[in-house]
Scaffold this motif. Structure first.
Motif, PDB file in Angstrom:
ATOM      1  N   LYS A 163       0.738  -1.234   0.025  1.00 27.09           N
ATOM      2  CA  LYS A 163       0.116  -0.133  -0.138  1.00 27.09           C
ATOM      3  C   LYS A 163       0.883   1.320  -0.016  1.00 27.09           C
ATOM      4  N   ALA A 164       0.369   2.357  -0.384  1.00 24.34           N
ATOM      5  CA  ALA A 164       1.036   3.507  -0.412  1.00 24.34           C
ATOM      6  C   ALA A 164       1.286   4.077   1.098  1.00 24.34           C
ATOM      7  N   PRO A 165       2.252   4.847   1.230  1.00 24.67           N
ATOM      8  CA  PRO A 165       2.632   5.179   2.940  1.00 24.67           C
ATOM      9  C   PRO A 165       1.544   6.570   3.073  1.00 24.67           C
ATOM     10  N   ARG A 166       0.445   6.295   3.088  1.00 24.70           N
ATOM     11  CA  ARG A 166      -0.613   7.635   3.134  1.00 24.70           C
ATOM     12  C   ARG A 166      -0.283   8.128   4.519  1.00 24.70           C
ATOM     13  N   ALA A 167       0.144   7.721   5.544  1.00 23.84           N
ATOM     14  CA  ALA A 167       0.024   8.244   6.890  1.00 23.84           C
ATOM     15  C   ALA A 167       1.274   9.089   6.925  1.00 23.84           C
ATOM     16  N   PHE A 168       2.424   8.745   6.314  1.00 23.44           N
ATOM     17  CA  PHE A 168       3.563   9.050   6.281  1.00 23.44           C
ATOM     18  C   PHE A 168       3.718  10.531   5.227  1.00 23.44           C
ATOM     19  N   LEU A 169       2.926  10.247   4.203  1.00 24.41           N
ATOM     20  CA  LEU A 169       2.977  11.217   3.481  1.00 24.41           C
ATOM     21  C   LEU A 169       1.942  12.578   3.516  1.00 24.41           C
ATOM     22  N   ARG A 170       0.996  12.314   4.622  1.00 29.07           N
ATOM     23  CA  ARG A 170      -0.047  13.176   5.164  1.00 29.07           C
ATOM     24  C   ARG A 170       0.789  13.841   6.272  1.00 29.07           C
ATOM     25  N   ARG A 171       1.359  13.042   7.232  1.00 28.02           N
ATOM     26  CA  ARG A 171       2.147  13.859   8.328  1.00 28.02           C
ATOM     27  C   ARG A 171       3.334  14.690   7.777  1.00 28.02           C
ATOM     28  N   THR A 172       3.896  14.459   6.665  1.00 30.13           N
ATOM     29  CA  THR A 172       5.062  15.249   5.976  1.00 30.13           C
ATOM     30  C   THR A 172       4.561  16.478   5.427  1.00 30.13           C
ATOM     31  N   GLY A 179      -5.350  13.015  -2.710  1.00 27.64           N
ATOM     32  CA  GLY A 179      -4.182  14.001  -3.169  1.00 27.64           C
ATOM     33  C   GLY A 179      -2.881  13.284  -2.756  1.00 27.64           C
ATOM     34  N   ASP A 180      -2.901  12.665  -1.903  1.00 29.22           N
ATOM     35  CA  ASP A 180      -1.525  11.759  -1.264  1.00 29.22           C
ATOM     36  C   ASP A 180      -1.276  10.824  -2.351  1.00 29.22           C
ATOM     37  N   LEU A 181      -2.392  10.224  -2.662  1.00 25.40           N
ATOM     38  CA  LEU A 181      -2.050   8.968  -3.716  1.00 25.40           C
ATOM     39  C   LEU A 181      -1.758   9.395  -4.857  1.00 25.40           C
ATOM     40  N   LEU A 182      -2.238  10.544  -5.404  1.00 28.72           N
ATOM     41  CA  LEU A 182      -1.540  11.199  -6.949  1.00 28.72           C
ATOM     42  C   LEU A 182      -0.163  11.901  -6.540  1.00 28.72           C
ATOM     43  N   ILE A 183       0.064  12.168  -5.405  1.00 27.84           N
ATOM     44  CA  ILE A 183       1.556  12.668  -5.262  1.00 27.84           C
ATOM     45  C   ILE A 183       2.506  11.288  -5.307  1.00 27.84           C
ATOM     46  N   HIS A 184       2.122  10.277  -4.581  1.00 29.41           N
ATOM     47  CA  HIS A 184       2.953   8.948  -4.483  1.00 29.41           C
ATOM     48  C   HIS A 184       3.124   8.324  -5.812  1.00 29.41           C
ATOM     49  N   LEU A 185       2.023   8.542  -6.578  1.00 28.49           N
ATOM     50  CA  LEU A 185       1.891   7.855  -8.026  1.00 28.49           C
ATOM     51  C   LEU A 185       2.778   8.727  -9.004  1.00 28.49           C
ATOM     52  N   ASN A 186       2.821   9.927  -8.876  1.00 24.76           N
ATOM     53  CA  ASN A 186       3.774  11.008  -9.408  1.00 24.76           C
ATOM     54  C   ASN A 186       5.090  10.602  -9.082  1.00 24.76           C
ATOM     55  N   CYS A 187       5.508  10.317  -7.891  1.00 28.82           N
ATOM     56  CA  CYS A 187       6.752   9.711  -7.335  1.00 28.82           C
ATOM     57  C   CYS A 187       7.324   8.559  -7.950  1.00 28.82           C
ATOM     58  N   LEU A 188       6.462   7.575  -8.256  1.00 31.19           N
ATOM     59  CA  LEU A 188       6.776   6.203  -8.552  1.00 31.19           C
ATOM     60  C   LEU A 188       7.057   6.527 -10.013  1.00 31.19           C
ATOM     61  N   LEU A 189       6.242   7.247 -10.850  1.00 31.60           N
ATOM     62  CA  LEU A 189       6.506   7.352 -12.450  1.00 31.60           C
ATOM     63  C   LEU A 189       7.792   8.166 -12.559  1.00 31.60           C
ATOM     64  N   PHE A 190       8.035   9.133 -11.721  1.00 27.44           N
ATOM     65  CA  PHE A 190       9.619   9.579 -11.959  1.00 27.44           C
ATOM     66  C   PHE A 190      10.542   8.653 -11.787  1.00 27.44           C
TER      67      PHE A 190
END
Length: 86
Positions: free
Chosen positions: A14-23, A37-48
């Protein structure tokens, strides 16, 4: 004599949602993200990272190197960041 078979289970990561939100709350408390929004940011990082790995592999093959080195990654990062600026 039977050969033992190894059954591998696919692990759903799973995506690290709690970590992303806290950050985001720590670094930019004034930002208001929607629920996914945090899922979209995680997906963008994975694609990069995926594009960076492909470009680095291409640079390593052009230099006839079997191993991806630091220089290959740095040149790939410059190219990808230049393309992503628009």
């Amino acid at each position: 004599m039977a050969v033992p078979t190894v059954v591998s289970k696919r692990i759903k990561r799973k995506a690290p949602r709690a970590f992303l939100r806290r950050t985001f709350r720590q670094k930019k408390p004034h930002l208001r993200l929607e629920t996914a929004g945090d899922l979209l940011i995680h997906l963008n990082c994975l694609l990069f990272v995926h594009r960076l790995a492909e470009e680095s592999r291409t640079n390593a093959c052009e230099n006839k190197s079997g191993v991806i080195k630091k220089d290959h990654v740095l040149t790939a990062a410059k190219v990808i960041l230049k393309k992503s600026r628009g």
